[in-house]
Design an enzyme around this catalytic site. Sequence first.
Site, PDB file in Angstrom:
ATOM      1  N   SER A 110       5.430 -38.675  53.596  1.00  0.00           N
ATOM      2  CA  SER A 110       6.127 -39.444  54.639  1.00  0.00           C
ATOM      3  C   SER A 110       5.249 -40.561  55.194  1.00  0.00           C
ATOM      4  CB  SER A 110       6.626 -38.523  55.757  1.00  0.00           C
ATOM      5  OG  SER A 110       5.560 -37.983  56.494  1.00  0.00           O
ATOM      6  N   ASN A 111       3.941 -40.349  55.267  1.00  0.00           N
ATOM      7  CA  ASN A 111       3.058 -41.447  55.690  1.00  0.00           C
ATOM      8  C   ASN A 111       3.061 -42.567  54.663  1.00  0.00           C
ATOM      9  OD1 ASN A 111       1.520 -41.011  58.309  1.00  0.00           O
ATOM     10  ND2 ASN A 111       1.294 -39.007  57.341  1.00  0.00           N
ATOM     11  N   ARG A 140     -14.686 -30.452  39.913  1.00  0.00           N
ATOM     12  CA  ARG A 140     -14.288 -31.462  40.895  1.00  0.00           C
ATOM     13  C   ARG A 140     -14.709 -32.854  40.412  1.00  0.00           C
ATOM     14  NH1 ARG A 140     -12.426 -30.476  46.032  1.00  0.00           N
ATOM     15  NH2 ARG A 140     -12.885 -28.278  46.223  1.00  0.00           N
ATOM     16  N   MET A 199      -4.630 -33.661  49.756  1.00  0.00           N
ATOM     17  CA  MET A 199      -5.289 -32.432  50.186  1.00  0.00           C
ATOM     18  C   MET A 199      -6.378 -31.992  49.212  1.00  0.00           C
ATOM     19  SD  MET A 199      -3.758 -32.273  53.001  1.00  0.00           S
ATOM     20  CE  MET A 199      -4.031 -30.691  53.775  1.00  0.00           C
ATOM     21  N   HIS A 239      -5.902 -38.095  59.618  1.00  0.00           N
ATOM     22  CA  HIS A 239      -6.173 -36.677  59.875  1.00  0.00           C
ATOM     23  C   HIS A 239      -5.364 -36.255  61.098  1.00  0.00           C
ATOM     24  CE1 HIS A 239      -8.360 -32.923  59.829  1.00  0.00           C
ATOM     25  NE2 HIS A 239      -8.526 -33.050  61.133  1.00  0.00           N
ATOM     26  N   THR A 269     -16.107 -41.113  54.815  1.00  0.00           N
ATOM     27  CA  THR A 269     -17.502 -40.997  54.404  1.00  0.00           C
ATOM     28  C   THR A 269     -17.631 -39.657  53.673  1.00  0.00           C
ATOM     29  OG1 THR A 269     -18.143 -39.863  56.425  1.00  0.00           O
ATOM     30  CG2 THR A 269     -18.280 -42.276  56.441  1.00  0.00           C
ATOM     31  N   GLU A 286     -18.993 -37.092  54.591  1.00  0.00           N
ATOM     32  CA  GLU A 286     -18.843 -35.951  55.502  1.00  0.00           C
ATOM     33  C   GLU A 286     -17.360 -35.813  55.864  1.00  0.00           C
ATOM     34  OE1 GLU A 286     -20.885 -34.244  59.595  1.00  0.00           O
ATOM     35  OE2 GLU A 286     -21.447 -36.209  58.829  1.00  0.00           O
ATOM     36  N   LEU A 287     -16.802 -34.622  55.650  1.00  0.00           N
ATOM     37  CA  LEU A 287     -15.357 -34.396  55.791  1.00  0.00           C
ATOM     38  C   LEU A 287     -14.842 -34.780  57.183  1.00  0.00           C
ATOM     39  CD1 LEU A 287     -12.828 -33.134  54.367  1.00  0.00           C
ATOM     40  CD2 LEU A 287     -13.393 -31.031  55.581  1.00  0.00           C
ATOM     41  N   GLN A 339       4.049 -39.958  65.214  1.00  0.00           N
ATOM     42  CA  GLN A 339       3.034 -40.938  65.634  1.00  0.00           C
ATOM     43  C   GLN A 339       2.196 -41.410  64.448  1.00  0.00           C
ATOM     44  OE1 GLN A 339       2.935 -42.276  68.752  1.00  0.00           O
ATOM     45  NE2 GLN A 339       4.841 -41.110  68.854  1.00  0.00           N
TER      46      GLN A 339
END
Length: 197
Positions: free
Chosen positions: A17-18, A73, A98, A117, A149, A151-152, A181
């Site tokens: 949807s985004n 990965r 995801m 996020h 970045t 870092e998650l 939103q």
Amino acid sequence: MSGVNKNIVILISGSGSNMAAIVETARTQRWQTRFGARVAAVISNKAAAQGLVWAKAQGIATAALDHTAYASREDFDAALMSGIDRHEPGLVVLAGFMRILTPGFVRHYEGRLVNIHPSLLPAFTGLKTHQRAIDMGCRFAGATVHRVTSELDHGEILDQAVVPVMPGDTAETLAARVLTQEHLIYPRAIEALLQKG
Ligand code: GAR
């Protein structure tokens, strides 16, 4: 965003949807005419992602790369990078994608990789953000658009939206309020990046 190249590649895993909000804003706000920008492709790690069907119906190039088909990965990210780079992106947009990305992937798209996020970062990185906000007794929740970045869920914040947490909210009702939103701030943040050139 790299100078001349304004191709946008959007990565999704689910309903998209985004992604749809971004595609629709690109059309109504005439990003092609104003910025020379277009959504060049939508790529998913799940072939069954609803968003792929919608994107295809809009005439956008789509692709699915099943992450379970790769041994590591790193292998998956390498295949994903080649699928993305074929569209010469100036911006890679994570929209409900995801998967945790490898440092090599993040480095490769440094400065042109953004994410949304579903929390008010830096609070509630990771998963189950809405339930955690309810459990903590937060009065407000929201969403954040940020640069990616290694870092998650860190990186420069580009835009945020705040919604109230209502008495009786479940993770689902709160998620739905936040999502409306998200559909406003994600296109807005991308347009601001396009404006900056
Ligand atoms: C959105 O709420 C987005 O913020 C979230 O997944 C949803 C995707 O919805 N992203 C994450 O949780 C990333 N860690 P959509 O597929 O309908 O855009």
